[in-house]
Design an enzyme around this catalytic site. Structure first.
Site: not given
Length: 204
Positions: A32, A70, A99, A180, A183
């Site tokens: 991402s 992801g 991840n 969040d 990111h």
């Protein structure tokens, strides 16, 4: 006169197409952070900005953004053969691992997957650039240190350039992160490119 112009167009058309088809490619295999999560991928992401930078500096390279939000290193490895076959990149930028860490996968597993990715890229004739990541402190110092070290070890083992941390000077700045806190936002993307560029430029 018109007939002559038509002949010129017909003669030059295939040449132009061949040149375009033979433009060297840079493939970005990432998650991402390279897929510009939450942003306009083709406009705001650091990979899109890389394409603009290459054009501005006179490089003919075409950037292939093969990042998928992801993705773990295993998922990236599973996609790599098709990517190499389809685009035959001159440079492979490997931006994976975050991840794996967020899922607390064993660092040894992440290392094996990244090793396989690097070896596949090199076997296909690509220069490989590895981009590292760090984890939040709540994963504990022992795990975090082992995770961060694997990127440096791989770069040393394979003799490839390394961007140690794609979010250096970004992750701790609230104004550069999305809500969040994972990111980066649009303002952070040029800074990410500036971290990658010094290691990427010598490979062009």
């Amino acid at each position: 006169m018109l007939l002559r112009l038509l002949l010129i167009v017909l003669l030059l058309g295939p040449v132009t197409a061949t040149v375009a088809a033979e433009a060297p490619r840079i493939a970005v295999l990432g998650d991402s952070l390279s897929a510009a999560y939450g942003l306009e991928r083709e406009r705001d992401g650091w990979v899109a900005l890389l394409q603009d930078r290459l054009a501005d500096e006179g490089h003919p390279h075409k950037v292939i953004n093969a990042a998928t939000s992801g993705d773990t290193t295993r998922q990236g490895l599973n996609r790599l053969a098709d990517l190499l076959e389809a685009h035959d990149p001159e440079v492979l930028v490997v931006q994976l691992g975050g991840n794996d860490g967020l899922r607390a996968l064993p660092p040894a597993e992440t290392r094996r997957n990244l090793s396989a990715i690097i070896e596949m890229g090199q076997s296909a004739g690509a220069e490989v650039l590895l981009v590292g990541i760090r984890l939040p402190p709540n994963y504990g110092p022992a795990y975090n240190e082992r995770f961060e070290a694997l990127f440096h070890e791989l770069a040393d083992d394979y003799g490839i350039p390394l961007v140690p941390f794609l979010l250096e000077g970004i992750a701790t700045e609230g104004g550069l992160m999305q809500d969040d806190r994972i990111h980066p936002n649009a303002e952070a993307q040029p800074k990410m490119l500036e971290l990658v560029w010094p290691e990427l430029a010598p490979l062009l």
